[in-house]
Enzyme design. Structure first.
Site, PDB file in Angstrom:
ATOM      1  N   GLU A  98     -36.270 -20.558   2.598  1.00  0.00           N
ATOM      2  CA  GLU A  98     -35.859 -20.494   3.992  1.00  0.00           C
ATOM      3  C   GLU A  98     -35.231 -19.176   4.427  1.00  0.00           C
ATOM      4  O   GLU A  98     -35.389 -18.756   5.566  1.00  0.00           O
ATOM      5  CB  GLU A  98     -34.843 -21.641   4.270  1.00  0.00           C
ATOM      6  CG  GLU A  98     -35.380 -23.028   4.021  1.00  0.00           C
ATOM      7  CD  GLU A  98     -36.432 -23.417   5.058  1.00  0.00           C
ATOM      8  OE1 GLU A  98     -36.308 -22.994   6.220  1.00  0.00           O
ATOM      9  OE2 GLU A  98     -37.373 -24.132   4.686  1.00  0.00           O
ATOM     10  N   SER A 117     -17.427 -88.153  -3.625  1.00  0.00           N
ATOM     11  CA  SER A 117     -16.282 -88.329  -4.518  1.00  0.00           C
ATOM     12  C   SER A 117     -15.623 -87.012  -4.908  1.00  0.00           C
ATOM     13  O   SER A 117     -14.519 -87.014  -5.453  1.00  0.00           O
ATOM     14  CB  SER A 117     -16.714 -89.078  -5.782  1.00  0.00           C
ATOM     15  OG  SER A 117     -17.167 -90.365  -5.462  1.00  0.00           O
TER      16      SER A 117
END
Length: 789
Positions: free
Chosen positions: A90, A465
């Site tokens: 770049e 239960s």
């Protein structure tokens, strides 16, 4: 010759004068427009869009939420070869120029003059930072000029290292990866520190065209771009001849790596996301929060496996429901593979298509392209499902079960492949620390990708239960003892909500056993004992007491059916209530988020839960932190909490959960639960370190089958989990508090045993509740029906 020299000097002076004029013009425009430019100082405090990541308490990644995958890194942590690769690709003079590369700008100007439009921007890395943070991506002269001016200002305000750091963390590199660290993870499944030179050059080649030069979607273009960058690095003197040759010859190793999920806990991940969305809104997905849950990875993995195995075992017990679909047997192998690739694997159940049926084996195609054999040992279980209570005859050959073209599920084990099926039954599992309510494991169903409904937190079901211990705890708080006698006898109640207006409750055995001690009534789960007990203490008294365990009083029915567990509760509510029975009688609240950090590691939330019996932080062993933790409120007399723990231990020792004795531990207690018509099966059990519940049922309530109870459908899941969870943990049972005494009693009357009584048993009492009379008095008529409730 002199003339030529003079002309050369003249041209040089003119060129220099031109440059000076250009620079003066730029400077003039810069100072004229500078006040209108964005404040570059804001770059020092830039916050990158970073996804939220969710972890277990032991730092295993659970989930990642956010559109952009990004992990910011500092310049100091970037390998020098990676820096040089970006320079070569770049901006080779990045560390020398003032933010503008005049050579590159000249090239761009020439292209504009000759073609009439901008072809390349001549941008430096600094100019790209200006564009990425402050400007649009439109290709206009005005935007370019602003870019140049901003680059000059950025160079004046920030160091080269700061500029480069902004650049490498902002750039888009394809596959939802923003920044170099995210790209290293996406393409290579590793950190930038672990990348090879070839891999670094590949990543550096992506900013120009993240899609066109992508090493996954366009590997050839990516290699060409990579090699060009390596050649540039070599020409610039960044790498040696050998490094250049080796990296240029390296193969393309990129492949897609999703978020590296280390722990499967999708139901908890969604709980975290949902709760934090209420707090942070859409910022949740971009601000880089790191959320640490209370989950322990080993326990979560064990819970996932135990629940899935338990549901598959239930499904197998009730027969084979048949193939998922049938395909045309004339389909080509390619067409079959296309069908398979569109199917999802769930919890190790692989989609397959039967290609051949032999006498006692089949051949099937997997979506991997492999053809596997399923022997008779993997088929013979598959009796045809008829109903929840019946199956067809045992198959004698493979054709009794399957045909070519059948779409089926296969599961692999150490013994080979087995025919399986996606279970229609569902379940939930939750385990938490009873001392502070921290959720250690949670699974809301067979598989999150199959159905995202979280049954652990959203399914309101009757506990049957499994709810009785709270009725019994209320009884102990209101004067009853484990030896109190309750008459297990038929009873009829008027109830306008049922046909005939009469309610005739029964025990599951359809039998009645007469006067029964409270302890025995609980561990044998006698319904009539629970009903008479609730009637004796009063419904309002019981509801007012039970809501202290964290249950919503609006969902506790104010009638005697409450004693049989007709309240609507979630598995998380049940297990949180049981935590008080495990921790000695303190109310704790469940929680699942331990702490939250921002993307810079700053602590923005730290849970500080109320804690029972805390001498040290139960999760961190941090004694300093424990001194700051609030004490959980006490909701039970510690003696009654001990009595309840003791009675629930007998559920495992000699009651409805004796299967749990296989764990060979003396510190475990718990209770089974089954609702009418076996529509819900439960087991909740604990020691002082861990409490867990398992629930099994259909999403649309339906019978599980006449042989399916809490002890057969849910308890095996709990046992499977606890076997691993407590494998290396020392026993940690109840500690007998002061004011509790142990005496011998007569098992029939609950009175004190007489001297020499051979069938006497030990029972525990609060000191003031020890029976005052001896069992010998029963024969003389001193014990009346007033002693039996």
């Amino acid at each position: 010759m002199g003339v030529l020299i003079s002309l050369a000097k003249l041209f040089a002076k003119l060129a220099l004068a031109g440059v000076v004029v250009v620079l003066l013009a730029i400077a003039g425009v810069y100072y004229a427009l500078a006040p209108q430019l964005p404040d570059v100082e804001s770059l020092r405090e830039v916050q990158f869009q970073t996804p939220m990541r969710i972890f277990s308490s032991d730092n295993k990644l659970i989930a990642e939420y956010g559109e952009k995958r990004r992990t910011p890194v500092s310049y100091e942590n970037v390998p020098i070869h990676l820096v040089r690769a970006f320079q070569a690709a770049e901006d080779s003079r990045f560390f020398e120029h003032i933010g503008i590369d005049f050579k590159g700008l000249s090239r761009a100007a020439y292209q504009l003059a000759t073609s009439g439009h901008i072809q390349s921007g001549g941008s430096t890395i600094t100019m790209q930072v200006a564009k990425n943070f402050f400007l649009s991506r439109e290709r206009t002269f005005n935007r370019k000029f602003n870019e140049i001016l901003l680059a000059l200002r950025i160079e004046r305000e920030l160091s080269k290292e700061e500029i480069f750091e902004l650049y490498i963390n902002k750039i888009y590199l394809g596959q939802r990866a923003y920044g170099i660290e995210a790209a290293a993870g996406v393409y290579y499944g590793r950190s930038i520190q672990e990348l090879s030179l070839a891999q670094m050059a590949t990543i550096a080649g992506l900013p120009k065209a993240p899609s066109a030069d992508n090493p996954i979607s366009n590997p050839q273009r990516a290699i060409e771009r990579r090699n060009w960058i390596l050649q540039r690095m070599h020409g610039l003197g960044y790498i040696s001849d050998q490094e250049f040759e080796e990296a240029s010859a390296a193969p393309n190793t990129a492949r897609y790596h999703g978020a590296d999920i280390e722990l499967s806990a999708p139901y908890v991940a969604e709980m975290v996301r949902s709760e934090l969305f209420e707090r942070f809104g859409e910022d949740l997905y971009n601000d880089g929060y790191r959320v640490y849950t209370t989950l322990e990875s080993k326990l979560q993995t064990t819970a996932n496996r135990a629940l899935q195995d338990g549901l598959l075992q239930y499904s197998t017990r009730h027969g084979y429901r048949g193939p998922e679909s049938q395909l045309d047997t004339a389909l080509t192998p390619d067409a079959i593979q296309q069908k398979l690739k569109g199917m999802t694997s769930y919890a190790g159940l692989e989609p397959a298509i039967v290609s051949q049926v032999d006498n006692q084996s089949i051949l099937a195609s997997l979506k991997s392209g492999e053809t596997v054999t399923v022997e008779w040992t993997g088929l013979e279980w598959a009796r045809k499902y008829k109903s929840h209570n019946s199956m067809g005859p045992s198959p004698r050959k493979a054709a009794d079960i399957l045909a070519p073209g059948d779409v089926i599920r296969l599961q692999k084990s150490t013994d080979g492949w087995t025919l399986s099926q996606l279970p229609q039954v569902q379940g939930a599992f939750v385990a938490l620390n009873p001392q502070n309510g921290a959720i250690r494991a949670l699974s809301g169903g067979f598989n999150f990708n199959l159905t995202k409904f979280n049954r652990a937190t959203q399914a309101y079901r009757q506990p049957g239960s499994n709810f009785k211990p709270f009725i019994y705890a209320a009884a102990l708080e209101n004067g009853f003892t484990p030896a109190s006698l309750i008459n297990d006898a038929p009873v009829v109640f008027k109830d306008e909500s049922i046909e005939g207006n009469l309610w005739r409750p029964q025990n599951s055995s359809q039998q009645f056993y007469g006067p029964t001690r409270l302890r025995e009534g609980l561990f044998r789960s006698r319904n009539l004992v629970s009903i008479r007990l609730l009637r004796a203490i009063g419904i309002d008294t019981a509801v007012n007491y039970i809501q202290g365990f964290g249950f919503d009083p609006q969902r506790l029915p104010r009638n005697l059916s409450l004693s049989l567990g007709t309240a609507d509760v979630t598995p998380l509510e049940i297990v949180t209530g049981y935590a008080s029975l495990a921790n000695g009688g303190f109310r704790v609240s469940s929680y699942f988020i331990q702490r939250i950090e921002d993307q810079y590691g700053n602590l923005i939330f730290d849970a500080n839960p109320a804690c029972a019996n805390c001498t040290a932080d139960p999760d961190t062993d941090d004694t300093t932190a424990s001194r700051l933790s609030p004490s959980a409120p006490r909701i039970m007399d510690p003696r009654n909490a001990f009595l309840m723990y003791s009675m629930l231990q007998d559920v495992i020792r000699q009651g409805t959960a004796t299967r749990a004795r296989s764990l060979k531990r003396n510190d475990l207690a718990g209770k089974t639960g089954t609702t009418n018509d076996q529509k819900d099966a439960w087991f909740t059990g604990f020691n002082r370190d861990l409490v867990a519940t398992a629930w099994v049922g259909f999403d649309q309530p339906a019978p599980l089958g006449r042989s399916e109870f809490g002890g057969t459908a849910a308890l095996p899941i709990w046992i499977d989990f606890m076997a691993d969870a407590l494998e290396e943990a020392p026993e940690n049972g109840p500690v007998q508090p002061e004011g509790v005494v142990r005496v011998e009693i007569d098992p029939a009357s609950g009175m004190l045993a007489y001297p020499g009584q051979k069938n006497a048993i030990f029972e525990v009492f609060r000191a003031e509740d020890v029976p005052a009379r001896s069992a010998q008095n029963a024969a003389s008529g001193q014990i009346t029906t007033d002693d039996i409730f």
